[in-house]
Design an enzyme around this catalytic site. Structure first.
Site, PDB file in Angstrom:
ATOM      1  N   GLU A   1      19.013  24.871   8.397  1.00  0.00           N
ATOM      2  CA  GLU A   1      18.477  24.424   9.687  1.00  0.00           C
ATOM      3  C   GLU A   1      17.307  23.479   9.462  1.00  0.00           C
ATOM      4  OE1 GLU A   1      17.286  28.065  11.496  1.00  0.00           O
ATOM      5  OE2 GLU A   1      19.339  28.819  11.671  1.00  0.00           O
TER       6      GLU A   1
ATOM      7  N   LYS B   1      13.576  22.234   9.505  1.00  0.00           N
ATOM      8  CA  LYS B   1      12.303  22.962   9.511  1.00  0.00           C
ATOM      9  C   LYS B   1      11.334  22.200  10.403  1.00  0.00           C
ATOM     10  CE  LYS B   1       8.934  25.244   6.506  1.00  0.00           C
ATOM     11  NZ  LYS B   1       7.753  25.032   7.284  1.00  0.00           N
TER      12      LYS B   1
ATOM     13  N   LYS C   1      12.753  27.863   1.960  1.00  0.00           N
ATOM     14  CA  LYS C   1      12.378  26.571   2.564  1.00  0.00           C
ATOM     15  C   LYS C   1      12.397  25.491   1.488  1.00  0.00           C
ATOM     16  CE  LYS C   1       7.531  27.911   2.239  1.00  0.00           C
ATOM     17  NZ  LYS C   1       6.282  28.160   2.901  1.00  0.00           N
TER      18      LYS C   1
ATOM     19  N   PHE D   1      15.914  30.132  16.792  1.00  0.00           N
ATOM     20  CA  PHE D   1      16.763  30.228  15.601  1.00  0.00           C
ATOM     21  C   PHE D   1      17.224  31.634  15.269  1.00  0.00           C
ATOM     22  CE2 PHE D   1      12.375  29.373  13.888  1.00  0.00           C
ATOM     23  CZ  PHE D   1      12.101  30.646  13.398  1.00  0.00           C
TER      24      PHE D   1
ATOM     25  N   ARG E   1       8.825  38.280   2.734  1.00  0.00           N
ATOM     26  CA  ARG E   1       9.159  36.964   2.207  1.00  0.00           C
ATOM     27  C   ARG E   1      10.161  37.197   1.095  1.00  0.00           C
ATOM     28  NH1 ARG E   1       6.474  32.226   2.635  1.00  0.00           N
ATOM     29  NH2 ARG E   1       4.509  33.119   3.331  1.00  0.00           N
TER      30      ARG E   1
ATOM     31  N   GLU F   1      10.625  28.307  16.958  1.00  0.00           N
ATOM     32  CA  GLU F   1       9.468  27.451  16.689  1.00  0.00           C
ATOM     33  C   GLU F   1       9.236  26.556  17.900  1.00  0.00           C
ATOM     34  OE1 GLU F   1       7.951  27.735  13.630  1.00  0.00           O
ATOM     35  OE2 GLU F   1       6.944  25.825  13.258  1.00  0.00           O
TER      36      GLU F   1
ATOM     37  N   ARG G   1       2.581  34.534  15.218  1.00  0.00           N
ATOM     38  CA  ARG G   1       2.750  35.250  13.962  1.00  0.00           C
ATOM     39  C   ARG G   1       1.623  36.206  13.682  1.00  0.00           C
ATOM     40  NH1 ARG G   1       3.762  31.776   8.671  1.00  0.00           N
ATOM     41  NH2 ARG G   1       2.938  33.571   7.582  1.00  0.00           N
TER      42      ARG G   1
ATOM     43  N   ARG H   1       5.185  29.021  15.276  1.00  0.00           N
ATOM     44  CA  ARG H   1       6.150  30.123  15.322  1.00  0.00           C
ATOM     45  C   ARG H   1       5.854  30.973  16.548  1.00  0.00           C
ATOM     46  NH1 ARG H   1       8.489  32.885  10.682  1.00  0.00           N
ATOM     47  NH2 ARG H   1      10.161  34.176  11.498  1.00  0.00           N
TER      48      ARG H   1
HETATM   49  P1  ATP Z   1       4.883  26.595   5.956  1.00  0.00           P
HETATM   50  O1  ATP Z   1       3.428  26.275   5.841  1.00  0.00           O
HETATM   51  O2  ATP Z   1       5.737  26.000   4.881  1.00  0.00           O
HETATM   52  O3  ATP Z   1       5.440  26.386   7.337  1.00  0.00           O
HETATM   53  P2  ATP Z   1       4.616  29.389   6.413  1.00  0.00           P
HETATM   54  O4  ATP Z   1       3.845  30.273   5.492  1.00  0.00           O
HETATM   55  O5  ATP Z   1       4.027  29.070   7.739  1.00  0.00           O
HETATM   56  O6  ATP Z   1       5.017  28.111   5.618  1.00  0.00           O
HETATM   57  P3  ATP Z   1       7.205  30.334   5.776  1.00  0.00           P
HETATM   58  O7  ATP Z   1       7.831  31.603   6.139  1.00  0.00           O
HETATM   59  O8  ATP Z   1       6.839  30.156   4.361  1.00  0.00           O
HETATM   60  O9  ATP Z   1       5.986  30.099   6.738  1.00  0.00           O
HETATM   61  O10 ATP Z   1       8.170  29.112   6.166  1.00  0.00           O
HETATM   62  C1  ATP Z   1       8.959  29.198   7.294  1.00  0.00           C
HETATM   63  C2  ATP Z   1       8.210  28.711   8.520  1.00  0.00           C
HETATM   64  O11 ATP Z   1       8.823  27.529   8.987  1.00  0.00           O
HETATM   65  C3  ATP Z   1       8.320  29.706   9.645  1.00  0.00           C
HETATM   66  O12 ATP Z   1       7.213  30.579   9.666  1.00  0.00           O
HETATM   67  C4  ATP Z   1       8.400  28.839  10.891  1.00  0.00           C
HETATM   68  O13 ATP Z   1       7.127  28.731  11.479  1.00  0.00           O
HETATM   69  C5  ATP Z   1       8.814  27.468  10.403  1.00  0.00           C
HETATM   70  N1  ATP Z   1      10.171  27.050  10.815  1.00  0.00           N
HETATM   71  C6  ATP Z   1      10.482  25.848  11.314  1.00  0.00           C
HETATM   72  N2  ATP Z   1      11.789  25.726  11.544  1.00  0.00           N
HETATM   73  C7  ATP Z   1      12.357  26.905  11.175  1.00  0.00           C
HETATM   74  C8  ATP Z   1      13.692  27.393  11.157  1.00  0.00           C
HETATM   75  N3  ATP Z   1      14.729  26.652  11.552  1.00  0.00           N
HETATM   76  N4  ATP Z   1      13.904  28.660  10.712  1.00  0.00           N
HETATM   77  C9  ATP Z   1      12.866  29.414  10.290  1.00  0.00           C
HETATM   78  N5  ATP Z   1      11.586  28.995  10.270  1.00  0.00           N
HETATM   79  C10 ATP Z   1      11.320  27.758  10.709  1.00  0.00           C
END
Ligand code: ATP
Length: 590
Positions: free
Chosen positions: A243, A245, A418, A335, A412, A295, A265, A250
């Site tokens: 998908e 990003k 990602k 999502f 995680r 998101e 979150r 979130r």
């Molecule tokens: P980052 O700073 O890379 O966004 P993070 O620590 O906030 O990382 P991670 O769980 O590592 O969060 O990366 C996934 C994040 O990406 C999710 O927390 C969400 O906010 C965002 N996101 C965006 N699009 C999507 C998607 N299609 N599916 C899941 N998460 C998504």
């Protein structure tokens, strides 16, 4: 239970920095606490009156507290103010002024009084708050007054994180870590440690099984791991759903008939900030009850282009929501579906959750709520193409999900991976660090009194923040000044409870604010405590610069020590060198 017992335990916690020692103090306190008060005690350990998403604000300021201190002590107001100036801390001021014996002050009565203060609203609220607080201070002994005031000011910094409370609950229930994992699992479903503690200690352990996802209570967010390339992803995960990003906020959407709520979150209830999304939910989600993960992103209606995370977060401010809403309309990309009517879907495979999501969401191209585009594949080239397409559209990259994976709340792992823009660069991802102090600096910036930030990562196993970098660039002059103001409000008189650092900054600050940092690479360094065991060097970020403020993250959401080590090892592989240590976190004593 007497408030004195609780205050003494708080004092012992403040004086302890080892997690093991803390969970011992807490375990003993939990065993002595009347069962019906366990939840209240757990909330107060975090300085709140409930779980994060349902705790009211106290609505008190410094002036109100100084007035109550004057009334309670009979000391003239100007002397109270002078004492406060001298001490620089309202808790310590109250400790000196409070002369109650504390003998009759019950913990439950303090909790109720704090509730009355928080719930006093409308006409006459100020006077009622002052009256309740005056009465509390009159009855409190010095040490009790110190902690009551710190709670009211949001400055109770015992250094106790959720992880330590969960250790202590397991300790109190079974005399060891035997049910620690089980506690964490149910906590990740209800996000309410008070509830978990009460059920566990008032009933039998199996009462924990009654905890199920519930509309209105946020579920901890599932998180994504990292892999170096599309090829590595296909090899590790097989058939996946990829998908886009989105770089937004979130947001977990809860719908219970007409009751609609949104949670971040960090488990904050931000419903009031997204009125147009609430309206869209009513029309677009066709089922009565649902919990959806997604998101939220703002876009420029003229160009259709998505705006960066910082702009989305700016919308969160309480004021000017209407104005911001018109200027920066919102899209919510759904999502995942975690709950649907009365069915818990978290343990069902992603493919089925997605199918149900498509069934209950009604949308066309211009609607605020949309379903995330998805490509199902087990081919490297197709994944690579999808990644490039999304980066070309200006997105951050892609999130790749195991089709058969369950929704692992708060975890995680490799159910989600990602892949971000620039993954072929040496250091493929940014790092989120918690600020634990700053150096005043030399040269040009010395006039702001802040030259560099000391950043730390999180070690969840020991509930510690360990330093990984000193950052001196990436902020504008205005941002440096603002940063200093924020950090000064958050100063700590010594090394904060959970911080492990061999650098001594000019000013220590409580681990609270998280910034996203880009660096050129991770190197081994004896100066930082991240990953440092015995005489071995730790890990450090080279050429770090701040790229954004992560308001959506709490200190425990920072990048972990284990992630830094994995990023370092992945970087060694790219450079053609074998990793120098075995995978897995550094081995330390508790
Ligand atoms: P980052 O700073 O890379 O966004 P993070 O620590 O906030 O990382 P991670 O769980 O590592 O969060 O990366 C996934 C994040 O990406 C999710 O927390 C969400 O906010 C965002 N996101 C965006 N699009 C999507 C998607 N299609 N599916 C899941 N998460 C998504």
């Amino acid at each position: 239970m007497k408030m004195k017992r609780v205050a003494e335990a708080f004092q012992a916690l403040e004086a302890t920095s080892r997690r093991h020692g803390m969970s011992g103090i807490l375990g003993k306190l939990f065993r002595e606490t009347p069962k019906e008060q366990i939840d209240k005690l757990i909330y107060l350990l975090h300085g709140r009156l409930g779980p994060p998403y349902a705790a009211p604000d106290f609505g008190v300021d410094e002036r109100l507290i100084l007035l109550a201190l004057t009334n309670a002590s009979g000391v003239p107001h100007d002397r109270v103010e002078r004492l406060y100036k001298e001490k620089g801390d309202l808790g310590l001021t109250a400790e000196e002024l409070a002369h109650g014996s504390g003998e009759r002050l019950d913990f439950g009565a303090v909790f109720d009084a704090l509730n009355r203060i928080a719930n006093a609203t409308g006409a006459g609220a100020h006077e009622r708050k002052v009256a309740v607080l005056t009465d509390l201070i009159k009855r409190a002994s010095g040490i009790e007054a110190r902690y009551i005031l710190r709670i009211l000011q949001g400055k109770l910094r015992l250094g106790v994180g959720d992880a330590t409370i969960m250790d202590a609950l397991s300790e109190a229930a079974v005399g060891g870590r035997g049910i620690r994992e089980r506690i964490e699992r149910v906590y990740s479903i209800c996000s309410d440690l008070g509830l978990v503690g009460r059920l566990l200690l008032t009933q039998e352990e199996k009462a924990l099984d009654t905890i199920r996802p519930q509309v209105g209570k946020p579920i901890l967010a599932a998180l994504a791991e990292r892999l170096p390339s599309p090829d590595a992803i296909v090899r590790k995960m097989g058939m996946v759903a990829a998908e886009p990003k989105y770089d937004g906020l979130r947001l977990q959407l809860h719908k219970d008939d007409a009751q609609i709520r949104f949670f971040t979150r960090r488990l904050e209830d931000v419903t009031g900030m997204f009125p147009e999304l609430a309206k869209a939910t009513e029309h677009q989600i066709t089922t009565e009850r649902a919990i959806i993960d997604g998101e939220a992103v703002v876009y420029n209606p003229e160009t259709g282009e998505f705006l960066p995370f910082q702009v989305t977060v700016r919308r969160k401010r309480k004021y000017g929501i209407e104005v911001m809403g018109a200027r920066y309309p919102l899209r919510y990309f759904a999502f995942d579906l975690l709950y649907f009517d009365d069915e818990d879907l978290t343990q069902k495979p992603l493919s089925l959750r997605r199918q149900r999501l498509e069934e209950i969401l009604r949308w066309t191209a211009g609607d605020p709520i949309q379903i995330t585009e998805q490509v199902v594949t087990d081919k490297t080239e197709e994944l690579e193409r999808f990644f490039e397409e999304n980066v070309t559209r200006g997105l951050e990259g892609i999130v790749v999900k195991r089709l058969g994976g369950v929704y692992q709340a708060g975890q995680r792992n490799f159910n989600w991976v990602k892949l971000k823009r620039g993954y072929h660069a040496e250091l493929r991802d940014t790092v989120d660090v918690v600020i634990v102090g700053y150096l005043t600096g030399k040269g040009k910036r010395a006039r702001f009194g802040i030259g560099s930030l000391v950043g730390a990562i999180y070690d969840p196993e020991h509930d510690r923040f360990r330093t990984v970098t000193k950052i001196g660039s990436g902020l504008t002059e205005v941002e440096w000044a603002e940063m200093r103001r924020l950090l000064d409000e958050n100063r700590s008189s010594g090394v904060p409870g959970r911080v492990d650092s061999s650098i001594v900054p000019d000013v220590w600050t409580e681990p609270r604010y998280v910034v996203e940092v880009r660096a050129d690479e991770i190197t081994r360094s004896p100066r930082h405590t991240c990953g440092k065991v015995g005489k071995e060097p730790g890990y450090a970020l080279r050429f770090p610069r701040v790229i954004s403020f992560r308001w959506d993250k709490g200190p425990e959401d920072a990048t972990t020590e284990q992630e830094i080590i994995e990023m370092y090892e992945a970087q060694q592989l790219v450079a053609g060198e074998a990793p120098q240590r075995k995978p897995g976190g550094p081995k330390r004593a508790a």
